[in-house]
Design an enzyme around this catalytic site. Structure first.
Site, mmCIF file in Angstrom:
data_model
loop_
_atom_site.group_PDB
_atom_site.id
_atom_site.type_symbol
_atom_site.label_atom_id
_atom_site.label_comp_id
_atom_site.label_asym_id
_atom_site.label_seq_id
_atom_site.Cartn_x
_atom_site.Cartn_y
_atom_site.Cartn_z
ATOM 1 N N HIS A 107 86.717 45.881 75.916
ATOM 2 C CA HIS A 107 85.677 46.739 75.352
ATOM 3 C C HIS A 107 85.425 46.379 73.890
ATOM 4 C CE1 HIS A 107 89.378 48.602 73.954
ATOM 5 N NE2 HIS A 107 88.683 49.179 72.994
ATOM 6 N N ASP A 109 84.630 48.607 70.409
ATOM 7 C CA ASP A 109 84.860 50.008 70.042
ATOM 8 C C ASP A 109 83.551 50.807 69.930
ATOM 9 O OD1 ASP A 109 87.636 49.806 69.967
ATOM 10 O OD2 ASP A 109 87.681 49.285 67.829
ATOM 11 N N HIS A 263 87.916 43.505 72.813
ATOM 12 C CA HIS A 263 89.370 43.402 72.792
ATOM 13 C C HIS A 263 89.983 44.153 73.955
ATOM 14 C CE1 HIS A 263 88.190 46.822 70.286
ATOM 15 N NE2 HIS A 263 89.319 47.406 70.649
ATOM 16 N N ARG A 278 94.141 53.096 63.417
ATOM 17 C CA ARG A 278 92.885 52.361 63.297
ATOM 18 C C ARG A 278 91.930 53.072 62.360
ATOM 19 N NH1 ARG A 278 89.285 52.113 68.517
ATOM 20 N NH2 ARG A 278 87.936 53.593 67.442
HETATM 21 FE FE LIG Z 1 89.494 49.523 70.983
#
Ligand SMILES: [Fe+2]
Length: 322
Positions: A107, A109, A263, A278
């Site tokens: 995917h 983000d 990723h 993150r």
């Molecule tokens: Fe992600």
């Protein structure tokens, strides 16, 4: 190939950028990340991310939540996840394996909103003794290697992305309870956004594929045709030659260009703790090869998060009715 950039300040040594894979990934050395980096160092990091799509820095143990966010601010405006609350009351999103949020699907983000993040910065706090690697793929390289008829087809396509995708189809092995709990939070608001399948990168001018797990269907195609065509295009993203795989150590930081990558977090560390944080930086509304921008289909606007501004909030002029 190894490239070097000038040191940012006397006595700090040289910044080095060393490629990891042929088409994606590089290790940056000689930088201590934080909110106090000078302009030249920030420019060197940004240039490396744009060129290599994902960069890795080892031994950033000094970096705490505040420093992580402060560094993110040097690349752009930090943004909150549109539905998942942060873990520090500010912008940090928890990427932990103790709930149903494992990211073992390819995917990009937050592509279910129009202006999905430009950069994601992931910091490793606790790493399992084995497993838990992350893979990234270069979606500009994947586009470039498409045979000409497929490139032409992709150039004219648009796709609808949603956070309310079919979890059962992609996560058949997940524990139902944790899956349901995570899904409830993740989909507390259902987003649907139509993106061009090929976007023109606003900084590099490259064409990149906008696909991944949040893609529900292509505009004008039914579910069956959408799945078949998606598999064809997505297979180029997942080709090993277009990817890099990172074995994490505590203190590592990965920075990626979310507009030119997908990723995948490998879920193979059993019950060992894996805790990462993150911070994402605001993106821009994608523009297709034909100049058409992405359109938010639902809800009418991106709601305010509990703190700060939400990813994809920059939706000026992209509402379906506009
Ligand atoms: Fe992600």
């Amino acid at each position: 190939m190894t490239s070097t950039a000038p040191a940012s300040a006397p006595g700090t040594g040289r910044i080095t950028v060393e490629k990891v894979g042929g088409r994606i990934g590089a290790v940056i050395s000689g930088v201590r990340l934080g909110g106090d980096l000078d302009e030249r160092t920030v420019a060197a990091i940004r240039a490396a991310v744009l060129e290599h799509k994902v960069v890795f820095l080892r031994d950033q143990h000094h970096l705490d939540a505040a420093g992580h966010e402060a560094f993110g601010r040097l690349l752009g405006e930090p943004v909150a996840h549109p539905t998942v609350p942060s873990v520090d009351g500010r912008y940090a999103l928890g990427i932990d394996n103790d709930h149903g949020g494992r990211a073992n699907q390819w995917h990009t983000d937050v592509t279910f909103v129009p202006a999905y993040p430009a950069f994601s910065i992931l910091r490793a706090e606790v790493i399992p003794p084995y497993g838990g690697d992350t893979l990234w793929s270069n979606t500009a390289a994947a586009y470039a290697e498409l045979p000409e008829p497929l490139r032409t087809l992709a150039d004219g396509l648009r796709g609808v992305h949603t956070n309310d995708y079919d979890y059962a189809a992609v996560r058949p092995e997940a524990v139902p309870d944790e899956l349901l709990q995570h899904r409830e939070v993740f989909t507390s608001i259902t987003f649907r956004t139509e993106h061009p399948v090929v976007r023109v990168h606003p900084e590099t001018g490259e064409r990149t594929l906008v696909l991944g797990t949040f893609l529900q269907r292509f505009t004008g195609l039914d579910g069956r045709d959408s799945r078949a065509l998606r598999d064809v295009l997505q297979s180029h993203v997942e080709r090993p030659e277009n990817t890099v795989r990172w074995r994490w150590r505590a203190g590592d930081v990965a920075i990626w260009d979310n507009r030119a990558t997908q990723h995948y977090g490998v879920d193979d560390s059993d019950d060992h703790e894996r805790t990462l944080r993150r911070v994402t930086v605001d993106g821009d509304v994608p523009v297709g090869v034909d100049g058409r921008r992405s359109v938010l289909l639902a809800p009418e606007s991106v709601p305010e998060p509990e703190y700060g501004i939400a990813s994809g909030a920059s939706t000026d002029g992209v509402l379906a009715e506009a």
